[in-house]
Design an enzyme around this catalytic site. Structure first.
Site, PDB file in Angstrom:
ATOM      1  CD  GLU A  39      -2.808  -1.115   2.309  1.00 32.17           C
ATOM      2  OE1 GLU A  39      -2.744  -0.360   3.516  1.00 32.17           O
ATOM      3  OE2 GLU A  39      -3.923  -2.143   2.206  1.00 32.17           O
ATOM      4  CG  ASN A  82      -0.562  -7.040  -1.591  1.00 34.71           C
ATOM      5  OD1 ASN A  82      -0.771  -7.643  -2.562  1.00 34.71           O
ATOM      6  ND2 ASN A  82      -1.148  -6.732  -0.420  1.00 34.71           N
ATOM      7  CG  HIS A  94      -9.912  -6.286   0.584  1.00 28.28           C
ATOM      8  ND1 HIS A  94     -10.124  -7.390   1.344  1.00 28.28           N
ATOM      9  CD2 HIS A  94      -8.639  -5.926   0.808  1.00 28.28           C
ATOM     10  CE1 HIS A  94      -8.852  -7.873   1.800  1.00 28.28           C
ATOM     11  NE2 HIS A  94      -8.181  -6.778   1.553  1.00 28.28           N
ATOM     12  CD  GLU A 146      -4.720  -8.143   1.517  1.00 28.74           C
ATOM     13  OE1 GLU A 146      -5.344  -7.364   2.159  1.00 28.74           O
ATOM     14  OE2 GLU A 146      -3.269  -7.843   1.537  1.00 28.74           O
ATOM     15  CG  ASP A 195     -12.706  -9.634   1.428  1.00 26.14           C
ATOM     16  OD1 ASP A 195     -12.399  -8.533   0.746  1.00 26.14           O
ATOM     17  OD2 ASP A 195     -12.090  -9.747   2.555  1.00 26.14           O
TER      18      ASP A 195
HETATM   19  C1  XIL Z   1      -6.270  -7.152   8.054  1.00 30.48           C
HETATM   20  C2  XIL Z   1      -6.444  -8.266   8.837  1.00 30.48           C
HETATM   21  O1  XIL Z   1      -7.370  -9.196   8.068  1.00 30.48           O
HETATM   22  C3  XIL Z   1      -7.172  -8.121  10.154  1.00 30.48           C
HETATM   23  O2  XIL Z   1      -7.159  -9.320  10.985  1.00 30.48           O
HETATM   24  C4  XIL Z   1      -6.263  -6.820  10.855  1.00 30.48           C
HETATM   25  O3  XIL Z   1      -7.067  -6.649  12.171  1.00 30.48           O
HETATM   26  C5  XIL Z   1      -5.848  -5.916   9.924  1.00 30.48           C
HETATM   27  O4  XIL Z   1      -5.652  -6.032   8.827  1.00 30.48           O
HETATM   28  N1  XIL Z   1      -5.075  -4.771   3.375  1.00 30.48           N
HETATM   29  C6  XIL Z   1      -4.228  -5.625   4.072  1.00 30.48           C
HETATM   30  C7  XIL Z   1      -4.186  -6.723   5.183  1.00 30.48           C
HETATM   31  O5  XIL Z   1      -2.926  -5.651   3.472  1.00 30.48           O
HETATM   32  O6  XIL Z   1      -2.962  -6.885   5.951  1.00 30.48           O
HETATM   33  C8  XIL Z   1      -5.383  -6.315   5.932  1.00 30.48           C
HETATM   34  O7  XIL Z   1      -5.612  -7.574   6.934  1.00 30.48           O
HETATM   35  C9  XIL Z   1      -6.590  -6.024   5.228  1.00 30.48           C
HETATM   36  C10 XIL Z   1      -6.400  -4.673   4.388  1.00 30.48           C
END
Ligand code: XIL
Length: 373
Positions: free
Chosen positions: A158, A202, A237, A266, A268
């Site tokens: 990020e 990432n 996400h 990631e 979802d």
């Molecule tokens: C999130 C985890 O899923 C949670 O358990 C934690 O509290 C916060 O981080 N982007 C990312 C991940 O790169 O590391 C994050 O994961 C979600 C957003």
């Protein structure tokens, strides 16, 4: 927008069809269905491995796993030079037993990182040399420990700014202390620490044209400077409708054309309403913010299944570019989206429900992975 009654009936019919397909898919696991097309991953926590049912599901279904929190800087090096690897080791051991490719997440990020790494106690930036030394010690220590056990690392997470105008890089403690080259330095330290492991950049939102082009420019700059970058990770996400599959398709094509591999890291699919802009909603949850507290309506689950299928169809169009797709968790009960961006909601973003029963989305994904449609 909620569906009209006919839409609902159609939705329910679709759901039944999807369920029938899921059982027709029979014993096939995600891992079997993906075959050698791509790695299929999930986020895991070390504590989750104590739960026999969840551990079994991970072992059977997935060929890759990303430590959800255990390999973030606040976990691995809470105090300067004091490393903690027990939780990460548990995940690595489990992965080794079950031939699961582990992804290390992450070495350099502005969140879940102890202040001392880039800042003084009062929040002012450390001198460049001090911050660089901290970053190097961190990367070398963590990657050295997991050498030979990890398939790839999200080296920097990020770092790009979301705003379409203005500076390309997000304003972070690492940037303020080290300067614009901190990303390049992180990748250099990572490559020195383990020359055999894959290294990724990432980020979220890098499927959006402006940020996508920034990511492409960043990787080009890094490669021109002689730095190894194997792939970009698009976090994924996403929600039921946003971003459209066509945006994701165009982004993957743009990366491919630039010679950059892509991982969906990631994934979802949020089914709850989101604010378009503005800060995460804090404090008390209004009822309307938690509309599916007592269960997710079948038409929403069917829509989600269709959405997952659409996305996987796009991913499979680019077999040489998309090398891994990782879901951000296994079942709805453990998803971070139950507490982000609003605390205390009931979300349904993943492929299994809270009882570990397969959701329509799982059948849909299996179907696409097995038959490409
Ligand atoms: C999130 C985890 O899923 C949670 O358990 C934690 O509290 C916060 O981080 N982007 C990312 C991940 O790169 O590391 C994050 O994961 C979600 C957003």
């Amino acid at each position: 927008m909620r569906m009209a009654p006919t839409g609902r009936i159609l939705g329910s019919a679709l759901l039944l069809l999807t369920l029938a397909r899921a059982s027709a898919a029979g014993a096939a696991s995600l891992r079997e269905a993906a075959g050698d097309k791509l790695l299929i991953g999930t986020a895991v926590s070390s504590r989750q491995l104590d739960n026999a049912a969840e551990a079994k599901l991970i072992a059977v279904q997935f060929s890759s796993a990303t430590a959800e929190n255990e390999l973030k800087p606040d976990q691995t090096e809470p105090r300067p030079g004091q490393f903690r690897f027990e939780a990460g080791d548990r995940i690595a051991e489990f992965a080794q037993q079950h031939q699961i490719a582990i992804i290390g997440h992450t070495l350099c990020w502005h969140q879940q990182t102890p202040r001392w790494m880039f800042q003084n106690d009062d929040g002012t930036p450390l001198p460049r040399e001090q911050a660089l030394a901290n970053l190097r010690t961190h990367i070398t220590g963590v990657m050295g420990h997991f050498r030979g056990k990890v398939h790839g690392w999200d080296v920097v997470n990020e770092a790009l700014s979301m705003a379409d105008n203005g500076p390309e890089l997000r304003d972070t403690p690492a940037l303020r202390a080290i300067g614009d080259d901190y990303i390049e330095q992180a990748f250099r330290f990572a490559h020195e620490a383990d020359p055999d492991v894959e290294l990724y950049y990432n980020d979220f939102g890098i499927e959006q044209p402006a940020k996508r082009d920034r990511a492409i420019r960043l990787v080009r700059r890094l490669r021109a400077a002689g730095v190894r970058v194997d792939a970009v990770g698009i976090q994924g996400h996403w929600s039921l409708k946003y971003p459209p599959a066509s945006t994701i398709d165009e982004a993957i094509r743009a990366y491919r054309d630039a010679g950059i591999k892509v991982m969906i890291t990631e994934l979802d699919i949020d089914v709850l309403p989101r604010r378009k802009r503005g800060p995460a909603i804090q404090g008390a949850v209004e009822a309307q913010a938690d509309p599916y507290h007592d269960g997710c309506p079948p038409d929403v689950l069917a829509e989600q299944a269709t959405r997952y299928a659409d996305l996987f169809r796009v991913f499979l169009k680019y077999p040489d570019t998309i090398t891994r797709v990782t879901l951000w968790g296994i079942h709805d009960g453990r998803s971070w989206l139950n507490y982000y961006p609003v605390r205390g909601r009931t979300n349904y973003p993943l492929l299994w429900d809270r009882q570990l029963t397969p959701k329509p989305a799982l059948g849909a994904v299996l179907d696409v992975l097995e038959h490409g449609k």
